[in-house]
Design an enzyme around this catalytic site. Structure first.
Site, short mmCIF file in Angstrom:
data_model
loop_
_atom_site.label_atom_id
_atom_site.label_comp_id
_atom_site.label_asym_id
_atom_site.label_seq_id
_atom_site.Cartn_x
_atom_site.Cartn_y
_atom_site.Cartn_z
N PRO A 2 0.83 -1.21 0.00
CG PRO A 2 -0.83 -1.58 1.59
CD PRO A 2 0.48 -2.12 1.10
CD GLU A 3 2.47 3.90 -4.34
OE1 GLU A 3 2.79 5.10 -4.20
OE2 GLU A 3 2.62 3.30 -5.41
#
Length: 298
Positions: A2-3
Site C-alpha cells: 500500500p502507498e
C-alpha cells in the site's frame, strides 16, 4: 505494498472508532508478523486510551495515554476491519472485491470502548509482511523506523526549493530520487509515475538538471511539486488506488486506479490531449516505470 494514500485512507476510517477509545482487551494470536511483536505487547496495550491517531509516511501511529505510540505498518497484504458489537460494519460500503475473512489471518484483535461505542478492530494479514511496534513518543524521531525520513508529500514542507537543495549537483535519475524515502516520505512507485507524467518530466532525467546554476529550482521542479501534491491529494480523496489486497477499513475500495494516466497502462495511448503516443514501460532499479516517451522529454 500500500502507498501513502491507502494508509491515509485507513487512518481516516479508523479514526472515528479508535481515537478516544479505551483498549479493553487485546488478542495477540501469534508471536510475530514480519518481525516479532514487542515484549508484553498485548499487556502493554490493555487499559490504555488512544489519544490521537496519526500517520507518518506509510506508518499508522496511535498515541496512547501512557506516552507510548502504537506503530502499525500494513506490509503487502495487511488490512484492518472494524466490527460493531453486534457484528455489523461500523461504516457500510460497496464490496468490489472480497476481503480476507479467514480467521487464521486475524492476527491482532483489539476490543475497544469509545465514542462510537464498543467495537472490535481486527488486523488481518495473509502474507504477514506487516508489523507492529510500541515506541515511546519521545523516541520517535530517533527510532530506526523514522530516523532520517524525508518530508511528507501532502504538506507545505515539500517545495521546489526543498528538492532543489537535495538535487543540486546530483546525477541520480528522477525516478530513483523521488522514491528515496530520505527525501520524500511515503511516496511510492504508482504516484511517482503519475506525478512525473503530469509534470512532463522524463523518469531518466538527472535530478541536477532540474536545478539552475544559482541553486534555484527550474520550472520543471515547480511543476513536479504541484503534480505530487495533486496526485496524492486526489488519491486520498478517492480512497486510495485499491490495488490487489488493499481495502478500506469498512471493506470498500477506492477508485483512483481507474484514473491512472500512465501507471500499468503499457501499450495504451497517452491520455494527454493531442499527444497520440503509446505508454511505455521501462525497468529502473528493478521497478517498473510507466511513461510517455513523447510528452515526458523535459
Amino acid at each position: 505494498m500500500p502507498e501513502l494514500p491507502e494508509v491515509e485512507t485507513v487512518r481516516r476510517g479508523l479514526q472515528p472508532v479508535l481515537e478516544g477509545a479505551r483498549l479493553v482487551r487485546v488478542e495477540q494470536r501469534r508471536k510475530d508478523l514480519r518481525f516479532p511483536f514487542p515484549e508484553r505487547f498485548a499487556q502493554r496495550l490493555e487499559g490504555r486510551t488512544v489519544t490521537a491517531l496519526g500517520r507518518r509516511a506509510k506508518y499508522l501511529m496511535a498515541d496512547l495515554d501512557d506516552g507510548e505510540v502504537l506503530i502499525a505498518h500494513l506490509g503487502m497484504s495487511g488490512s484492518f476491519r472494524v466490527e460493531a458489537a453486534e457484528g455489523a460494519a461500523l461504516a457500510p460500503g460497496i464490496f468490489h472485491h472480497e476481503r480476507s475473512k479467514n480467521s487464521v489471518h486475524d492476527h491482532v484483535v483489539m476490543h475497544v470502548e469509545g465514542p462510537a461505542g464498543p467495537a472490535r478492530i481486527i488486523y488481518n494479514d495473509p502474507r504477514r509482511f506487516g508489523y507492529m511496534d510500541l515506541i515511546p513518543r519521545r523516541d520517535i524521531e530517533t527510532h530506526p523506523w523514522f530516523a532520517g525520513i524525508g518530508v511528507e508529500p501532502t504538506g507545505n514542507s515539500l517545495s521546489a526549493a526543498h528538492l532543489a537543495e537535495r538535487f543540486v549537483g546530483k546525477r541520480a535519475p528522477l525516478k530513483a530520487a523521488l522514491l528515496d524515502q530520505r527525501i520524500i516520505a511515503g511516496l511510492g512507485n504508482i504516484y511517482v509515475c503519475e506525478a512525473m507524467w503530469r509534470a512532463g518530466l522524463s523518469p531518466e532525467r538527472p535530478v541536477g538538471n532540474l536545478v539552475g546554476k544559482s541553486g534555484r529550482p527550474k520550472a520543471g521542479l515547480d511543476r513536479l511539486v504541484v503534480a505530487v501534491h495533486e496526485v496524492i491529494n486526489e488519491a486520498i480523496a478517492a480512497g486510495g488506488s485499491s490495488l490487489r489486497d488493499h481495502i478500506q477499513t469498512d471493506g470498500t475500495l477506492g477508485y483512483f486506479q481507474h484514473r491512472f494516466s500512465v501507471y500499468d497502462r503499457e501499450g495504451e495511448a497517452c491520455r494527454r490531449p493531442g499527444c497520440g503516443a503509446t505508454v511505455l514501460r521501462i525497468v529502473q532499479s528493478g521497478r517498473s516505470t510507466f511513461h510517455c516517451p513523447r510528452c515526458q522529454t523535459h
